[in-house]
Every structure is written in structure tokens, then in C-alpha cells.
Design a protein around this motif. Sequence first.
Motif, PDB file in Angstrom:
ATOM      1  N   TYR A  17      38.021 -17.045  58.468  1.00 44.75           N
ATOM      2  CA  TYR A  17      37.854 -18.188  57.500  1.00 44.75           C
ATOM      3  C   TYR A  17      37.036 -19.178  58.399  1.00 44.75           C
ATOM      4  CZ  TYR A  17      41.636 -17.028  54.619  1.00 44.75           C
ATOM      5  OH  TYR A  17      42.551 -16.071  53.797  1.00 44.75           O
ATOM      6  N   TYR A  23      42.928 -20.434  56.276  1.00 45.67           N
ATOM      7  CA  TYR A  23      42.124 -21.336  55.242  1.00 45.67           C
ATOM      8  C   TYR A  23      42.199 -22.758  55.124  1.00 45.67           C
ATOM      9  CZ  TYR A  23      41.119 -22.195  50.170  1.00 45.67           C
ATOM     10  OH  TYR A  23      40.815 -22.889  48.929  1.00 45.67           O
ATOM     11  N   ASP A  27      36.344 -23.871  53.370  1.00 46.80           N
ATOM     12  CA  ASP A  27      36.320 -22.136  52.686  1.00 46.80           C
ATOM     13  C   ASP A  27      35.775 -22.216  51.392  1.00 46.80           C
ATOM     14  OD1 ASP A  27      37.091 -20.450  55.119  1.00 46.80           O
ATOM     15  OD2 ASP A  27      38.896 -21.644  54.775  1.00 46.80           O
ATOM     16  N   ARG A  60      40.920 -13.968  46.334  1.00 46.76           N
ATOM     17  CA  ARG A  60      41.960 -14.930  46.255  1.00 46.76           C
ATOM     18  C   ARG A  60      42.141 -15.103  44.672  1.00 46.76           C
ATOM     19  NH1 ARG A  60      43.088 -17.885  50.898  1.00 46.76           N
ATOM     20  NH2 ARG A  60      43.929 -19.503  49.651  1.00 46.76           N
TER      21      ARG A  60
END
Length: 73
Positions: A17, A23, A27, A60
Motif C-alpha cells: 500500500y 490500507y 490508496d 478489493r
Amino acid sequence: MSECFRIIEDGMLEGPYVLGEHYSTADPYLFLMSGWLKSDRVEIADFPRVHAHYRMMLERPAVQKALAEEKAA
């Protein structure tokens, strides 16, 4: 864009990241800007770490949902 992404590639990504192992709000911003590279005629593959980040972000669920909603609109 190439010059800017060279700076990101070579000195700003601290891990998988942007800020390292976790995260953060940085990001999605990098993901968004990375998506602009093609329209600027810049090959994302020229920046392997950025490209890996982009592919990771695509996995994601929240990103997949947002992209699907954008496409449907």
C-alpha cells in the motif's frame, strides 16, 4: 504523468500500500490517478510497483462495487 509516476514508483510507495503494510486514504487516490495513465498515453507497466498496487486495488470488493456502479450509471 510519466515524470510524476516515476517519482511515485521510485520513492513514494512504502509497501504493497502507499504508506506501507496497511490500507490508507492515499490508496484510492493513487488508484484513481493510475487509471488516468492510459488516457495520457502512459503505460502503467512501465511502473511495476504502481501497476502491482493498481491490480491489488482492483481485487478489493469495495473497488469492484464502485466500478460496477459507475459502469451501470
